[in-house]
Design a protein around this motif. Structure first.
Motif, mmCIF file in Angstrom:
data_model
loop_
_atom_site.group_PDB
_atom_site.id
_atom_site.type_symbol
_atom_site.label_atom_id
_atom_site.label_comp_id
_atom_site.label_asym_id
_atom_site.label_seq_id
_atom_site.Cartn_x
_atom_site.Cartn_y
_atom_site.Cartn_z
ATOM 1 N N ARG A 72 0.866 -1.193 0.000
ATOM 2 C CA ARG A 72 0.000 0.000 0.000
ATOM 3 C C ARG A 72 0.894 1.231 0.000
ATOM 4 O O ARG A 72 1.957 1.219 0.614
ATOM 5 C CB ARG A 72 -0.926 -0.019 1.222
ATOM 6 N N TYR A 73 0.453 2.263 -0.698
ATOM 7 C CA TYR A 73 1.296 3.455 -0.874
ATOM 8 C C TYR A 73 0.412 4.674 -0.694
ATOM 9 O O TYR A 73 -0.611 4.811 -1.364
ATOM 10 C CB TYR A 73 1.868 3.434 -2.292
ATOM 11 N N ARG A 74 0.788 5.549 0.224
ATOM 12 C CA ARG A 74 0.035 6.798 0.362
ATOM 13 C C ARG A 74 0.941 8.001 0.121
ATOM 14 O O ARG A 74 1.890 8.240 0.872
ATOM 15 C CB ARG A 74 -0.608 6.913 1.739
ATOM 16 N N TYR A 75 0.633 8.721 -0.959
ATOM 17 C CA TYR A 75 1.341 9.961 -1.294
ATOM 18 C C TYR A 75 0.534 11.108 -0.710
ATOM 19 O O TYR A 75 -0.676 11.191 -0.941
ATOM 20 C CB TYR A 75 1.414 10.073 -2.821
ATOM 21 N N ASN A 76 1.172 11.973 0.042
ATOM 22 C CA ASN A 76 0.447 13.110 0.617
ATOM 23 C C ASN A 76 1.278 14.384 0.509
ATOM 24 O O ASN A 76 2.464 14.399 0.817
ATOM 25 C CB ASN A 76 0.122 12.844 2.091
ATOM 26 N N MET A 77 0.617 15.440 0.060
ATOM 27 C CA MET A 77 1.282 16.722 -0.066
ATOM 28 C C MET A 77 0.883 17.583 1.141
ATOM 29 O O MET A 77 -0.314 17.789 1.386
ATOM 30 C CB MET A 77 0.731 17.352 -1.343
ATOM 31 N N ALA A 78 1.862 18.056 1.911
ATOM 32 C CA ALA A 78 1.548 18.885 3.069
ATOM 33 C C ALA A 78 0.921 20.202 2.610
ATOM 34 O O ALA A 78 1.251 20.714 1.533
ATOM 35 C CB ALA A 78 2.824 19.160 3.863
ATOM 36 N N ALA A 79 0.036 20.738 3.450
ATOM 37 C CA ALA A 79 -0.665 21.985 3.100
ATOM 38 C C ALA A 79 0.328 23.103 2.794
ATOM 39 O O ALA A 79 0.090 23.949 1.942
ATOM 40 C CB ALA A 79 -1.581 22.384 4.254
ATOM 41 N N PHE A 80 1.487 23.059 3.494
ATOM 42 C CA PHE A 80 2.470 24.149 3.365
ATOM 43 C C PHE A 80 3.530 23.863 2.302
ATOM 44 O O PHE A 80 4.497 24.601 2.178
ATOM 45 C CB PHE A 80 3.158 24.376 4.718
ATOM 46 N N SER A 81 3.352 22.784 1.530
ATOM 47 C CA SER A 81 4.426 22.372 0.611
ATOM 48 C C SER A 81 4.421 23.149 -0.703
ATOM 49 O O SER A 81 5.382 23.095 -1.460
ATOM 50 C CB SER A 81 4.292 20.879 0.299
ATOM 51 N N VAL A 82 3.322 23.841 -0.981
ATOM 52 C CA VAL A 82 3.173 24.519 -2.272
ATOM 53 C C VAL A 82 2.848 25.997 -2.068
ATOM 54 O O VAL A 82 2.482 26.404 -0.966
ATOM 55 C CB VAL A 82 2.044 23.843 -3.112
ATOM 56 N N GLU A 83 2.957 26.771 -3.147
ATOM 57 C CA GLU A 83 2.777 28.213 -3.049
ATOM 58 C C GLU A 83 1.371 28.572 -2.561
ATOM 59 O O GLU A 83 1.189 29.338 -1.633
ATOM 60 C CB GLU A 83 3.027 28.832 -4.417
ATOM 61 N N GLU A 84 0.384 27.964 -3.221
ATOM 62 C CA GLU A 84 -0.993 28.217 -2.811
ATOM 63 C C GLU A 84 -1.421 27.077 -1.903
ATOM 64 O O GLU A 84 -1.418 25.919 -2.346
ATOM 65 C CB GLU A 84 -1.903 28.238 -4.045
ATOM 66 N N ARG A 85 -1.756 27.353 -0.641
ATOM 67 C CA ARG A 85 -2.028 26.310 0.344
ATOM 68 C C ARG A 85 -2.815 25.144 -0.251
ATOM 69 O O ARG A 85 -3.840 25.334 -0.888
ATOM 70 C CB ARG A 85 -2.820 26.903 1.513
ATOM 71 N N LYS A 86 -2.308 23.926 -0.002
ATOM 72 C CA LYS A 86 -3.002 22.728 -0.491
ATOM 73 C C LYS A 86 -4.014 22.298 0.564
ATOM 74 O O LYS A 86 -3.671 22.196 1.739
ATOM 75 C CB LYS A 86 -1.945 21.646 -0.747
ATOM 76 N N ARG A 87 -5.263 22.090 0.137
ATOM 77 C CA ARG A 87 -6.291 21.635 1.077
ATOM 78 C C ARG A 87 -5.895 20.258 1.606
ATOM 79 O O ARG A 87 -5.607 19.353 0.805
ATOM 80 C CB ARG A 87 -7.624 21.553 0.326
ATOM 81 N N PRO A 88 -5.846 20.076 2.942
ATOM 82 C CA PRO A 88 -5.391 18.787 3.466
ATOM 83 C C PRO A 88 -6.305 17.636 3.053
ATOM 84 O O PRO A 88 -7.487 17.850 2.782
ATOM 85 C CB PRO A 88 -5.444 18.982 4.985
ATOM 86 N N GLY A 89 -5.749 16.436 3.006
ATOM 87 C CA GLY A 89 -6.531 15.239 2.698
ATOM 88 C C GLY A 89 -6.351 14.802 1.264
ATOM 89 O O GLY A 89 -5.812 15.531 0.443
#
Ligand code: UDP
Length: 244
Positions: A72-89
């Protein structure tokens, strides 16, 4: 950044690289105490953490496979990882990336050795600068080896694309945004391609050139991945045993 007039000037890219050059890359294996295996990776402006758990019992149990382990593999982008805040989840993009990344890695895991169990891979993107899925696969591959998961070999990945009509290795964010094509590729040590996606357009000839370039990039990454494991386990082997 607004769209630059050109992405290549006199054969050099805006960050100073030639067409064939990877960004600076730094792997560190075994950085998390509570995971069975882990790896921190800086890949240009990307900062990525991978953690591996297992082989361990599958929950919920109806997902168990009686003849092999599941990956199983879960890729997750942190909210603070990009210029425009990424919505969590999770979202469509992260679900797709998790699926293709799992497929890129599961062919090298010796799943038949661990029936009814699971190998869980978590990839957290802490800072994103294009190429996060390939960065995640590289880090996850080292984390799997660090966890002692039996594998046929490592998997290495990098992207290749087209900017200003030229095929170039390892796109950064501006090149990804304003370029004409982006092609993430993963290759195992047997030369088998385990991931190949494409955004944009390439001619057949450009595609062939791009794939060759990506395979060469993966060979360089493979050496760095091995080095990260040698750095951890080489040192450990060299340490004298503690006296009772
Ligand atoms: N990106 C972003 N916000 C998002 C998704 C992506 O700013 O919600 C940026 C991020 O820098 C990412 C890049 O766009 O690395 C390219 O995203 P893509 O979907 O092509 O995947 P990647 O190249 O990261 O594997």
């Amino acid at each position: 950044m607004t769209k630059p007039e050109k992405l290549m000037i006199d054969g050099k890219r805006l960050d100073g690289r030639g067409p064939n050059e990877l960004r600076p890359i730094k792997f560190k294996a075994g950085v998390l105490k509570r995971a069975d295996g882990s790896c921190y990776l800086e890949f240009g402006g990307n900062k990525v953490m991978a953690a591996v758990y297992g082989p361990r019992e599958v929950h919920p149990r109806h997902l168990q496979n009686a003849s092999r382990a599941i990956v199983r593999y879960r890729y997750n982008m942190a909210a603070f990882s990009v210029e425009e805040r990424k919505r969590p989840g999770p979202d469509r993009r992260s679900i797709e990336i998790s699926k293709v990344s799992r497929e890129a890695l599961e062919s090298v895991v010796l799943e038949e050795l661990y029936p009814r169990s699971a190998v869980d891979i978590f990839v957290e993107i802490l800072q994103a600068d294009a190429g996060t899925r390939v960065a995640g696969i590289n880090a996850a591959s080292v984390a799997l080896a660090d966890a002692g998961i039996p594998m046929r070999c490592l998997v290495s990945a990098c992207s290749v694309g087209k900017i200003d009509g030229e095929v170039v290795l390892d796109l950064n964010k501006d090149e990804d945004n304003y370029g004409q094509a982006d092609l993430p590729v993963a290759v195992n040590q047997f030369g088998e391609v385990t991931l190949c996606q494409m955004d944009g357009h390439l001619t057949e000839e450009e595609f062939g050139k791009a794939l060759d370039m990506a395979v060469d990039g993966c060979k360089k990454l493979h050496e760095m991945q091995k080095q990260a494991l040698v750095e951890k386990y080489g040192t450990m082997v060299a340490q004298p045993a503690e006296e009772e």
